[in-house]
Design a protein around this motif. Structure first.
Motif, PDB file in Angstrom:
ATOM      1  N   ILE A 230       0.829  -1.206   0.000  1.00  0.00           N
ATOM      2  CA  ILE A 230       0.000   0.000   0.000  1.00  0.00           C
ATOM      3  C   ILE A 230       0.866   1.258   0.000  1.00  0.00           C
ATOM      4  CG2 ILE A 230      -1.780   1.257   1.280  1.00  0.00           C
ATOM      5  CD1 ILE A 230      -2.769  -1.427   2.325  1.00  0.00           C
ATOM      6  N   ALA A 231       2.054   1.165   0.589  1.00  0.00           N
ATOM      7  CA  ALA A 231       2.965   2.310   0.586  1.00  0.00           C
ATOM      8  C   ALA A 231       3.378   2.666  -0.842  1.00  0.00           C
ATOM      9  CB  ALA A 231       4.193   2.013   1.438  1.00  0.00           C
ATOM     10  N   LYS A 232       3.449   1.668  -1.718  1.00  0.00           N
ATOM     11  CA  LYS A 232       3.826   1.916  -3.113  1.00  0.00           C
ATOM     12  C   LYS A 232       2.663   2.457  -3.934  1.00  0.00           C
ATOM     13  CE  LYS A 232       5.485  -2.262  -3.712  1.00  0.00           C
ATOM     14  NZ  LYS A 232       6.141  -3.439  -4.349  1.00  0.00           N
ATOM     15  N   ASP A 233       1.441   2.145  -3.514  1.00  0.00           N
ATOM     16  CA  ASP A 233       0.249   2.621  -4.225  1.00  0.00           C
ATOM     17  C   ASP A 233      -0.890   2.713  -3.213  1.00  0.00           C
ATOM     18  OD1 ASP A 233      -1.932   3.165  -5.794  1.00  0.00           O
ATOM     19  OD2 ASP A 233      -1.684   1.452  -7.141  1.00  0.00           O
ATOM     20  N   HIS A 234      -1.295   3.914  -2.867  1.00  0.00           N
ATOM     21  CA  HIS A 234      -2.270   4.080  -1.790  1.00  0.00           C
ATOM     22  C   HIS A 234      -3.656   3.558  -2.176  1.00  0.00           C
ATOM     23  CE1 HIS A 234      -3.641   7.576  -4.114  1.00  0.00           C
ATOM     24  NE2 HIS A 234      -4.717   7.599  -3.334  1.00  0.00           N
ATOM     25  N   LYS A 235      -3.859   3.267  -3.467  1.00  0.00           N
ATOM     26  CA  LYS A 235      -5.139   2.692  -3.889  1.00  0.00           C
ATOM     27  C   LYS A 235      -5.074   1.170  -4.004  1.00  0.00           C
ATOM     28  CE  LYS A 235      -7.034   6.712  -6.263  1.00  0.00           C
ATOM     29  NZ  LYS A 235      -7.677   7.228  -7.496  1.00  0.00           N
ATOM     30  N   MET A 236      -4.000   0.605  -3.537  1.00  0.00           N
ATOM     31  CA  MET A 236      -3.877  -0.852  -3.527  1.00  0.00           C
ATOM     32  C   MET A 236      -4.632  -1.419  -2.333  1.00  0.00           C
ATOM     33  SD  MET A 236      -2.185  -3.273  -5.278  1.00  0.00           S
ATOM     34  CE  MET A 236      -0.659  -2.546  -5.873  1.00  0.00           C
ATOM     35  N   VAL A 237      -5.438  -2.455  -2.578  1.00  0.00           N
ATOM     36  CA  VAL A 237      -6.107  -3.182  -1.496  1.00  0.00           C
ATOM     37  C   VAL A 237      -5.500  -4.575  -1.460  1.00  0.00           C
ATOM     38  CG1 VAL A 237      -8.298  -4.017  -0.580  1.00  0.00           C
ATOM     39  CG2 VAL A 237      -8.225  -1.864  -1.848  1.00  0.00           C
ATOM     40  N   VAL A 238      -4.975  -4.982  -0.305  1.00  0.00           N
ATOM     41  CA  VAL A 238      -4.182  -6.208  -0.224  1.00  0.00           C
ATOM     42  C   VAL A 238      -4.856  -7.218   0.700  1.00  0.00           C
ATOM     43  CG1 VAL A 238      -1.874  -7.139   0.147  1.00  0.00           C
ATOM     44  CG2 VAL A 238      -2.143  -4.748  -0.489  1.00  0.00           C
ATOM     45  N   CYS A 239      -4.932  -8.445   0.215  1.00  0.00           N
ATOM     46  CA  CYS A 239      -5.486  -9.558   1.002  1.00  0.00           C
ATOM     47  C   CYS A 239      -4.396 -10.600   1.238  1.00  0.00           C
ATOM     48  CB  CYS A 239      -6.657 -10.212   0.273  1.00  0.00           C
ATOM     49  SG  CYS A 239      -8.021  -9.104  -0.110  1.00  0.00           S
ATOM     50  N   PRO A 240      -4.463 -11.331   2.320  1.00  0.00           N
ATOM     51  CA  PRO A 240      -3.441 -12.348   2.605  1.00  0.00           C
ATOM     52  C   PRO A 240      -3.820 -13.708   2.040  1.00  0.00           C
ATOM     53  CG  PRO A 240      -4.917 -12.206   4.450  1.00  0.00           C
ATOM     54  CD  PRO A 240      -5.430 -11.211   3.426  1.00  0.00           C
ATOM     55  N   VAL A 241      -2.848 -14.600   2.009  1.00  0.00           N
ATOM     56  CA  VAL A 241      -3.160 -16.021   1.860  1.00  0.00           C
ATOM     57  C   VAL A 241      -3.725 -16.493   3.201  1.00  0.00           C
ATOM     58  CG1 VAL A 241      -2.176 -18.331   1.596  1.00  0.00           C
ATOM     59  CG2 VAL A 241      -1.459 -16.483   0.081  1.00  0.00           C
ATOM     60  N   ILE A 242      -4.827 -17.202   3.161  1.00  0.00           N
ATOM     61  CA  ILE A 242      -5.512 -17.585   4.394  1.00  0.00           C
ATOM     62  C   ILE A 242      -5.273 -19.067   4.671  1.00  0.00           C
ATOM     63  CG2 ILE A 242      -7.705 -17.654   5.619  1.00  0.00           C
ATOM     64  CD1 ILE A 242      -8.704 -15.468   3.774  1.00  0.00           C
ATOM     65  N   ASP A 243      -4.507 -19.358   5.693  1.00  0.00           N
ATOM     66  CA  ASP A 243      -4.271 -20.735   6.104  1.00  0.00           C
ATOM     67  C   ASP A 243      -5.471 -21.257   6.895  1.00  0.00           C
ATOM     68  OD1 ASP A 243      -1.803 -20.747   4.879  1.00  0.00           O
ATOM     69  OD2 ASP A 243      -0.739 -20.093   6.669  1.00  0.00           O
ATOM     70  N   VAL A 244      -5.386 -22.496   7.310  1.00  0.00           N
ATOM     71  CA  VAL A 244      -6.524 -23.150   7.969  1.00  0.00           C
ATOM     72  C   VAL A 244      -6.152 -23.575   9.381  1.00  0.00           C
ATOM     73  CG1 VAL A 244      -8.080 -25.138   7.903  1.00  0.00           C
ATOM     74  CG2 VAL A 244      -7.485 -23.969   5.783  1.00  0.00           C
ATOM     75  N   ILE A 245      -7.036 -23.310  10.327  1.00  0.00           N
ATOM     76  CA  ILE A 245      -6.934 -23.887  11.663  1.00  0.00           C
ATOM     77  C   ILE A 245      -8.103 -24.854  11.825  1.00  0.00           C
ATOM     78  CG2 ILE A 245      -7.055 -23.459  14.144  1.00  0.00           C
ATOM     79  CD1 ILE A 245      -5.636 -20.864  13.739  1.00  0.00           C
ATOM     80  N   ASP A 246      -7.783 -26.108  12.047  1.00  0.00           N
ATOM     81  CA  ASP A 246      -8.812 -27.132  12.171  1.00  0.00           C
ATOM     82  C   ASP A 246      -9.682 -26.846  13.402  1.00  0.00           C
ATOM     83  OD1 ASP A 246      -9.749 -29.918  13.338  1.00  0.00           O
ATOM     84  OD2 ASP A 246      -9.405 -30.219  11.205  1.00  0.00           O
ATOM     85  N   GLU A 247     -10.998 -26.909  13.213  1.00  0.00           N
ATOM     86  CA  GLU A 247     -11.906 -26.534  14.294  1.00  0.00           C
ATOM     87  C   GLU A 247     -11.967 -27.567  15.417  1.00  0.00           C
ATOM     88  OE1 GLU A 247     -14.408 -28.567  11.139  1.00  0.00           O
ATOM     89  OE2 GLU A 247     -12.726 -27.198  11.250  1.00  0.00           O
ATOM     90  N   LEU A 248     -11.457 -28.786  15.162  1.00  0.00           N
ATOM     91  CA  LEU A 248     -11.469 -29.813  16.200  1.00  0.00           C
ATOM     92  C   LEU A 248     -10.127 -29.933  16.899  1.00  0.00           C
ATOM     93  CD1 LEU A 248     -13.594 -32.625  14.505  1.00  0.00           C
ATOM     94  CD2 LEU A 248     -14.264 -31.101  16.351  1.00  0.00           C
ATOM     95  N   THR A 249      -9.048 -30.028  16.111  1.00  0.00           N
ATOM     96  CA  THR A 249      -7.724 -30.190  16.716  1.00  0.00           C
ATOM     97  C   THR A 249      -7.034 -28.852  16.960  1.00  0.00           C
ATOM     98  OG1 THR A 249      -6.622 -30.336  14.561  1.00  0.00           O
ATOM     99  CG2 THR A 249      -7.515 -32.390  15.496  1.00  0.00           C
ATOM    100  N   LEU A 250      -7.495 -27.800  16.269  1.00  0.00           N
ATOM    101  CA  LEU A 250      -6.886 -26.465  16.280  1.00  0.00           C
ATOM    102  C   LEU A 250      -5.468 -26.487  15.727  1.00  0.00           C
ATOM    103  CD1 LEU A 250      -8.215 -24.784  19.537  1.00  0.00           C
ATOM    104  CD2 LEU A 250      -9.264 -24.991  17.289  1.00  0.00           C
ATOM    105  N   ASP A 251      -5.146 -27.511  14.928  1.00  0.00           N
ATOM    106  CA  ASP A 251      -3.854 -27.560  14.237  1.00  0.00           C
ATOM    107  C   ASP A 251      -3.835 -26.512  13.129  1.00  0.00           C
ATOM    108  OD1 ASP A 251      -2.986 -29.625  15.822  1.00  0.00           O
ATOM    109  OD2 ASP A 251      -3.574 -31.199  14.405  1.00  0.00           O
ATOM    110  N   TYR A 252      -2.685 -25.909  12.934  1.00  0.00           N
ATOM    111  CA  TYR A 252      -2.490 -24.882  11.907  1.00  0.00           C
ATOM    112  C   TYR A 252      -1.941 -25.555  10.660  1.00  0.00           C
ATOM    113  CZ  TYR A 252      -0.986 -20.365   9.944  1.00  0.00           C
ATOM    114  OH  TYR A 252      -0.820 -19.266   9.148  1.00  0.00           O
ATOM    115  N   VAL A 253      -2.619 -25.369   9.527  1.00  0.00           N
ATOM    116  CA  VAL A 253      -2.232 -26.013   8.268  1.00  0.00           C
ATOM    117  C   VAL A 253      -2.105 -24.960   7.178  1.00  0.00           C
ATOM    118  CG1 VAL A 253      -2.836 -27.758   6.544  1.00  0.00           C
ATOM    119  CG2 VAL A 253      -3.496 -28.093   8.943  1.00  0.00           C
ATOM    120  N   GLY A 254      -0.959 -24.938   6.481  1.00  0.00           N
ATOM    121  CA  GLY A 254      -0.747 -23.991   5.397  1.00  0.00           C
ATOM    122  C   GLY A 254      -1.644 -24.280   4.208  1.00  0.00           C
TER     123      GLY A 254
END
Length: 354
Positions: A230-254
């Protein structure tokens, strides 16, 4: 004649008994099947995969695993109540506490990248309603611990009239450890997810608004790629890659790199990224042009957000903001593949229940 009648009665009783046994067996199997379907429905509706990749396949994989087949586990009333109320395993969440480390799921190229020290400051906005206490605190602590102090202007928590006792005085007490960085706003009436985010944005003083769910855990170097783009372009809207947290084990998975899109019915979805788009010198760390964005997990310049008209304040249900902001932004949304976070728990269903 008498013997024949007795034999007929005996045969009749045996036939009735056999049919009764078969009926009971059928009802038992039907009940088990219904239980499995209800469990699958509960997990699918509460699963974060529904908001991320519509991961029915992931849900089925879980359902076929040892966790679901372990009847003893699903006979635990505390687990069932937690899944119904929060959409996650509260027993495991309580054991994890309010802080933990998650594995670094970034690509090796991302791990080697460096960002300028002087970047715009960020106001992180987190709205919640009846969120599981430890999950909410893990969200806050992960942002606090993994954000450069000079870049994190504040965390704005917006409580949309939560009813649970542990989100009142107990929450205030625990937030004292983050004093100076936390703004806690408690709505006077139920506003719903969209208007609550707008309330949070109106209280922000940072250069960049970063909207986050109340059931997330950010990863290492999560903030700098957003701010740098956004610093390079103030009209840029940036979203992340969204990893997964399992709702039962709460393990973090890429998760793989995907882009936001929507179909002809304007339903938001995730699409694969073509391999040739990642063949440049930056490899998987290059920003990906995306026609649509997730309306609740993104970073945007605060003044540009106001210029776009923010959210439609008359929206009550979650989901429409996915497409709305994408269209307002003239389809120039980008996704940062070096920025990763993920959460677990429930989603907003409307103004009366998130």
């Amino acid at each position: 004649m008498k013997n024949i009648i007795i034999q007929c009665l005996i045969c009749g009783f045996l036939a009735i008994g056999l049919w009764m046994a078969m009926l009971l067996l059928f009802l038992h199997l039907e009940q088990e099947d219904m239980l499995d379907k209800e469990t699958e429905k509960l997990l699918y509706n509460r699963s974060f995969g529904k908001n991320v990749y519509q991961q029915a396949s992931h849900s089925k994989k879980i359902l076929k695993g040892d966790i679901i087949n372990d009847r003893a586990m699903f006979s635990d009333p505390e687990l069932i109540q937690g899944l119904s109320r929060y959409g996650l395993n509260v027993i495991t969440s309580r054991r994890l506490g309010i802080e933990r480390q998650v594995p670094d799921s970034r690509n090796k190229i991302c791990q080697q990248k460096h960002y300028p020290f002087n970047l715009p400051t960020a106001s992180v906005i987190i709205c919640f309603y009846n969120e599981e206490f430890n999950t909410l605190l893990r969200t806050v602590s992960s942002v606090m611990n993994l954000s450069p102090k000079h870049l994190l202007e504040e965390i704005i928590l917006v409580d949309d009239m939560s009813e649970f006792d542990d989100l009142k005085a107990k929450l205030d007490y625990h937030l004292e450890i983050f004093r100076g960085k936390i703004k806690l706003v408690r709505n006077k009436k139920r506003e719903g997810l969209i208007r609550s985010r707008m309330i949070g944005a109106s209280r922000a003083s940072g250069d960049i608004l970063v909207f986050l769910d109340s059931h997330c855990e950010v990863n290492r170097v999560w903030l700098e790629p957003l701010l740098h783009a956004i610093a390079k372009d103030h009209k840029m809207v940036v979203c992340p890659v969204i990893d997964v947290i399992d709702e039962l084990t709460l393990d973090y998975v890429g998760s793989p790199i995907v882009r936001g899109a929507f179909d002809w019915n304007l339903n938001f979805r995730w699409d694969d990224v073509f391999s040739y788009e990642l063949d440049g010198p930056e490899g998987p760390s290059t920003p990906i042009r995306s026609p649509a964005m997730s309306g609740g997990i993104f970073a945007i310049n605060r003044h540009y957000f106001n210029e776009l008209g923010q959210y439609d304040k008359d929206m009550d249900l979650w989901g429409g903001e996915n497409v709305e902001l994408s269209l307002r932004d003239c389809l120039v949304t980008h996704r940062s593949s070096c920025n990763r976070w993920r959460g677990s728990g429930k989603h907003s269903l409307g103004p009366s229940a998130w």
